[in-house]
Write a protein that holds these residues in place. Structure first.
Motif, PDB file in Angstrom:
ATOM      1  N   HIS A   1       2.050   5.723  -0.913  1.00 18.63           N
ATOM      2  CA  HIS A   1       0.613   5.935  -1.076  1.00 18.63           C
ATOM      3  C   HIS A   1       0.346   7.162  -1.937  1.00 18.63           C
ATOM      4  CE1 HIS A   1      -1.567   3.042   1.586  1.00 18.63           C
ATOM      5  NE2 HIS A   1      -0.308   2.784   1.896  1.00 18.63           N
TER       6      HIS A   1
ATOM      7  N   ARG B   1       0.904  -0.816  -4.393  1.00 17.42           N
ATOM      8  CA  ARG B   1      -0.438  -1.412  -4.460  1.00 17.42           C
ATOM      9  C   ARG B   1      -0.406  -2.923  -4.279  1.00 17.42           C
ATOM     10  NH1 ARG B   1      -3.529  -3.965  -8.053  1.00 17.42           N
ATOM     11  NH2 ARG B   1      -5.770  -3.692  -7.901  1.00 17.42           N
TER      12      ARG B   1
ATOM     13  N   HIS C   1      -1.147  -4.266  -0.910  1.00 19.98           N
ATOM     14  CA  HIS C   1      -2.470  -4.085  -0.319  1.00 19.98           C
ATOM     15  C   HIS C   1      -3.527  -5.007  -0.913  1.00 19.98           C
ATOM     16  CE1 HIS C   1      -2.085  -0.606   2.421  1.00 19.98           C
ATOM     17  NE2 HIS C   1      -0.980  -0.409   1.728  1.00 19.98           N
ATOM     18  N   VAL C   2      -3.161  -5.845  -1.840  1.00 16.91           N
ATOM     19  CA  VAL C   2      -4.115  -6.790  -2.429  1.00 16.91           C
ATOM     20  C   VAL C   2      -3.590  -8.205  -2.236  1.00 16.91           C
ATOM     21  CG1 VAL C   2      -5.016  -5.156  -4.124  1.00 16.91           C
ATOM     22  CG2 VAL C   2      -3.079  -6.567  -4.734  1.00 16.91           C
ATOM     23  N   ARG C   3      -4.498  -9.126  -2.057  1.00 14.86           N
ATOM     24  CA  ARG C   3      -4.094 -10.538  -1.909  1.00 14.86           C
ATOM     25  C   ARG C   3      -3.669 -11.089  -3.260  1.00 14.86           C
ATOM     26  NH1 ARG C   3      -4.921 -12.818   2.943  1.00 14.86           N
ATOM     27  NH2 ARG C   3      -6.460 -11.871   4.304  1.00 14.86           N
TER      28      ARG C   3
ATOM     29  N   HIS D   1      -4.138  -1.832   6.719  1.00 13.82           N
ATOM     30  CA  HIS D   1      -4.566  -2.651   5.581  1.00 13.82           C
ATOM     31  C   HIS D   1      -6.084  -2.755   5.431  1.00 13.82           C
ATOM     32  CE1 HIS D   1      -0.960  -4.248   3.661  1.00 13.82           C
ATOM     33  NE2 HIS D   1      -0.390  -4.022   4.830  1.00 13.82           N
ATOM     34  N   LYS D   2      -6.844  -2.158   6.335  1.00 14.78           N
ATOM     35  CA  LYS D   2      -8.305  -2.161   6.172  1.00 14.78           C
ATOM     36  C   LYS D   2      -8.714  -1.429   4.907  1.00 14.78           C
ATOM     37  CE  LYS D   2     -10.003  -2.740  10.837  1.00 14.78           C
ATOM     38  NZ  LYS D   2     -10.686  -2.107  11.965  1.00 14.78           N
ATOM     39  N   THR D   3      -7.929  -0.445   4.508  1.00 12.61           N
ATOM     40  CA  THR D   3      -8.205   0.312   3.291  1.00 12.61           C
ATOM     41  C   THR D   3      -7.381  -0.297   2.172  1.00 12.61           C
ATOM     42  OG1 THR D   3      -8.543   2.289   4.586  1.00 12.61           O
ATOM     43  CG2 THR D   3      -8.147   2.595   2.248  1.00 12.61           C
ATOM     44  N   ILE D   4      -8.035  -0.724   1.121  1.00 10.49           N
ATOM     45  CA  ILE D   4      -7.323  -1.356   0.009  1.00 10.49           C
ATOM     46  C   ILE D   4      -6.747  -0.315  -0.947  1.00 10.49           C
ATOM     47  CG2 ILE D   4      -7.572  -2.892  -1.977  1.00 10.49           C
ATOM     48  CD1 ILE D   4      -9.654  -4.423  -0.327  1.00 10.49           C
ATOM     49  N   GLY D   5      -7.408   0.802  -1.093  1.00 11.41           N
ATOM     50  CA  GLY D   5      -6.936   1.853  -1.996  1.00 11.41           C
ATOM     51  C   GLY D   5      -5.810   2.658  -1.408  1.00 11.41           C
ATOM     52  N   ARG D   6      -5.314   3.608  -2.189  1.00 12.95           N
ATOM     53  CA  ARG D   6      -4.179   4.404  -1.736  1.00 12.95           C
ATOM     54  C   ARG D   6      -4.585   5.498  -0.763  1.00 12.95           C
ATOM     55  NH1 ARG D   6      -1.778   7.965  -6.697  1.00 12.95           N
ATOM     56  NH2 ARG D   6      -1.658   9.787  -5.396  1.00 12.95           N
TER      57      ARG D   6
ATOM     58  N   SER E   1      -5.879   5.426   4.316  1.00  8.91           N
ATOM     59  CA  SER E   1      -5.169   4.553   5.251  1.00  8.91           C
ATOM     60  C   SER E   1      -4.695   5.339   6.468  1.00  8.91           C
ATOM     61  CB  SER E   1      -3.954   3.908   4.581  1.00  8.91           C
ATOM     62  OG  SER E   1      -4.336   2.869   3.737  1.00  8.91           O
TER      63      SER E   1
END
Length: 164
Positions: free
Chosen positions: A30, A38, A41-43, A124-129, A132
């Motif tokens: 992170h 990254r 953390h993204v679909r 994983h609720k936070t998508i950014g670095r 979290s």
């Protein structure tokens, strides 16, 4: 090397890897290596992600320790075994159970596994670095155990009401 010290080294390494994974995840993945992490953390539709490179790095370290470890004669061979054991558990818990990358494990009713899943979802609720929480793999904050127990109690209560 005899079996008892070898086993001790494997257990100590496995335990240390939980701290190491937390530290690397929070401060390196992170942080400066976010460009690799990254992808986790993204679909995305791909079965492989850039984040999987971390698995390959630790696998390579473990393999090198096996190769130069004199078939168990040197202590670092057993460090490699501990790293490999942690990596195996990591794969099954994180990739198979939590993220369902291989779909052969159904949802568990086990309190520990449910708490672990809740903690990971919080991460994983936070998508950014930044922002979290919950960076570990196997250690779970007590608050998630309580949430998992509460969820199980609520589910049992609903079943009892349904049967009435």
């Amino acid at each position: 090397m005899t079996a008892l010290p070898a086993f001790g080294i494997v257990l100590a390494t496995f335990g240390f890897m939980e701290f190491w994974a937390w530290f690397m995840h929070k401060f390196v993945q992170h942080g400066p290596l976010w460009f690799l992490h990254r992808s986790h953390h993204v679909r995305h539709p791909q079965p492989v992600e850039r984040n999987d490179l971390f698995f390959l790095i630790y696998g390579a370290i473990s393999a090198v320790l096996f190769i130069i470890g004199d078939n168990g004669g040197r202590w670092w061979f057993w460090v490699g075994v501990g790293i490999a054991a942690y990596g195996t558990v990591y794969f099954f818990v994180h990739d198979v159970l939590i993220h369902g990358r291989l779909r052969f494990w159904k949802k568990s009713q086990n309190t520990y596994l449910r708490a672990l899943n809740m903690a990971h979802k919080t991460h994983h609720k936070t998508i950014g670095r930044d922002g979290s929480a919950e960076f570990g793999l196997l250690w779970v904050s007590p608050k998630y155990f309580e949430l998992a127990r509460q969820q199980a109690r609520n589910k049992r209560a609903k079943l009892v009401d349904f049967k009435k």
